[in-house]
Design a protein around this motif. Structure first.
Motif, short mmCIF file in Angstrom:
data_model
loop_
_atom_site.label_atom_id
_atom_site.label_comp_id
_atom_site.label_asym_id
_atom_site.label_seq_id
_atom_site.Cartn_x
_atom_site.Cartn_y
_atom_site.Cartn_z
N ILE A 135 -1.91 -10.12 2.86
CA ILE A 135 -1.05 -9.91 3.67
C ILE A 135 -0.52 -8.21 2.98
CG2 ILE A 135 0.88 -8.93 5.65
CD1 ILE A 135 1.42 -12.04 5.92
N THR A 136 -1.27 -6.82 3.98
CA THR A 136 -0.50 -5.43 3.05
C THR A 136 0.29 -5.76 4.15
OG1 THR A 136 -3.61 -5.42 3.12
CG2 THR A 136 -1.53 -3.36 2.89
N MET A 137 1.13 -4.18 3.33
CA MET A 137 2.43 -3.71 4.13
C MET A 137 2.38 -2.76 3.41
SD MET A 137 5.61 -6.72 3.39
CE MET A 137 5.55 -8.37 4.50
N HIS A 138 2.72 -1.59 4.33
CA HIS A 138 2.76 -0.23 4.09
C HIS A 138 4.89 0.22 3.13
CE1 HIS A 138 -1.83 0.70 5.13
NE2 HIS A 138 -1.16 -0.09 6.01
N VAL A 139 4.35 1.09 2.64
CA VAL A 139 5.37 1.57 1.91
C VAL A 139 5.79 2.97 1.67
CG1 VAL A 139 6.53 1.43 -0.13
CG2 VAL A 139 5.46 -0.02 -0.05
N VAL A 140 6.91 3.64 3.16
CA VAL A 140 7.46 4.75 3.10
C VAL A 140 8.22 5.31 2.59
CG1 VAL A 140 7.83 6.59 4.76
CG2 VAL A 140 5.95 4.71 5.05
N VAL A 141 7.91 5.90 1.87
CA VAL A 141 9.10 6.64 0.95
C VAL A 141 10.01 7.83 2.10
CG1 VAL A 141 9.88 7.14 -1.53
CG2 VAL A 141 8.53 5.73 -1.57
N ARG A 143 1.23 -1.15 -0.05
CA ARG A 143 -0.13 0.42 -0.02
C ARG A 143 0.91 1.16 0.12
NH1 ARG A 143 -5.36 0.00 2.13
NH2 ARG A 143 -5.37 -1.47 0.85
N LEU A 144 0.97 2.58 -0.82
CA LEU A 144 1.60 3.45 -1.32
C LEU A 144 0.75 4.29 -0.53
CD1 LEU A 144 1.92 2.94 -5.06
CD2 LEU A 144 3.23 2.18 -3.25
N ALA A 145 1.98 5.35 -0.31
CA ALA A 145 1.50 6.70 0.69
C ALA A 145 -0.14 7.00 0.11
CB ALA A 145 1.87 7.59 1.03
N ILE A 187 9.32 -3.65 -5.39
CA ILE A 187 8.90 -2.26 -5.50
C ILE A 187 8.65 -1.40 -6.48
CG2 ILE A 187 7.88 -0.23 -3.68
CD1 ILE A 187 7.65 -3.04 -1.69
N ILE A 188 9.95 -1.67 -5.97
CA ILE A 188 10.71 -0.01 -6.80
C ILE A 188 10.58 -0.34 -8.38
CG2 ILE A 188 12.99 0.49 -7.89
CD1 ILE A 188 14.47 0.81 -5.19
N ALA A 189 10.62 -2.27 -8.56
CA ALA A 189 10.50 -2.50 -10.54
C ALA A 189 9.28 -2.16 -10.80
CB ALA A 189 11.11 -4.03 -10.60
N LEU A 190 7.70 -2.35 -10.02
CA LEU A 190 7.29 -1.98 -10.23
C LEU A 190 6.15 -0.67 -9.48
CD1 LEU A 190 5.12 -5.53 -8.70
CD2 LEU A 190 6.98 -5.29 -11.32
N LYS A 203 3.69 7.95 -10.83
CA LYS A 203 4.11 8.98 -9.47
C LYS A 203 5.26 9.89 -9.65
CE LYS A 203 0.65 5.60 -7.38
NZ LYS A 203 0.21 6.95 -7.78
N GLU A 204 5.26 10.57 -8.84
CA GLU A 204 5.84 11.21 -9.00
C GLU A 204 6.96 11.20 -7.77
OE1 GLU A 204 4.67 15.84 -8.29
OE2 GLU A 204 3.89 16.06 -10.37
N ASN A 205 8.63 11.54 -7.46
CA ASN A 205 9.12 11.19 -6.08
C ASN A 205 9.14 9.38 -5.91
OD1 ASN A 205 9.78 14.04 -6.06
ND2 ASN A 205 7.81 13.83 -4.79
N GLY A 206 9.20 9.07 -7.20
CA GLY A 206 9.86 7.39 -6.49
C GLY A 206 11.39 7.73 -5.63
#
Length: 118
Positions: free
Chosen positions: A85-91, A12-14, A37-40, A45-48
């Protein structure tokens, strides 16, 4: 390896959008998940993220360590068999050089108390 042994995870992205779900082996490292995650990462989206160090994965309120596997991270897989399972992604936001210089200049000025006791 049986299909039942695989762990199904979505990221899950922000902004509330998701990457996945995809199935992973319990021996998959957190660093490998970050590379996936980086590959997909959605191109629109900005600021990848540029590197795995730009990402943090959070599951069940804990930040997962790069060198640990899914099994070592003790994911609550067994609690709900067959669930995703849902994991949250923080950049980590990119810091401009001017901002870091400014922060370093401000640090010596801070400190001390502005209180007056009468």
């Amino acid at each position: 390896m049986a299909v039942e042994d695989l762990v199904e995870i979505k990221f899950r992205l922000a902004d509330g959008s998701d990457i996945g779900p995809s199935k992973f082996s319990p021996s998959t490292t957190v660093s490998s998940l970050k590379e996936k995650i980086i590959a997909l990462w959605p191109k629109d989206k900005e600021n990848g993220p540029k590197t795995t160090n730009d990402l943090k994965l959070i599951n069940a309120g804990r930040i997962l360590e790069n060198n640990k596997t899914l099994a070592e991270s003790r994911l609550p897989v067994a609690e709900v068999p067959g669930s995703v399972i849902t994991m949250h992604v923080v950049v980590r936001p990119p810091l401009a050089e001017k901002n870091t210089d400014k922060l370093q200049d401000d640090n010596p000025k801070k400190g001390g108390c502005g209180c007056t006791i009468l």
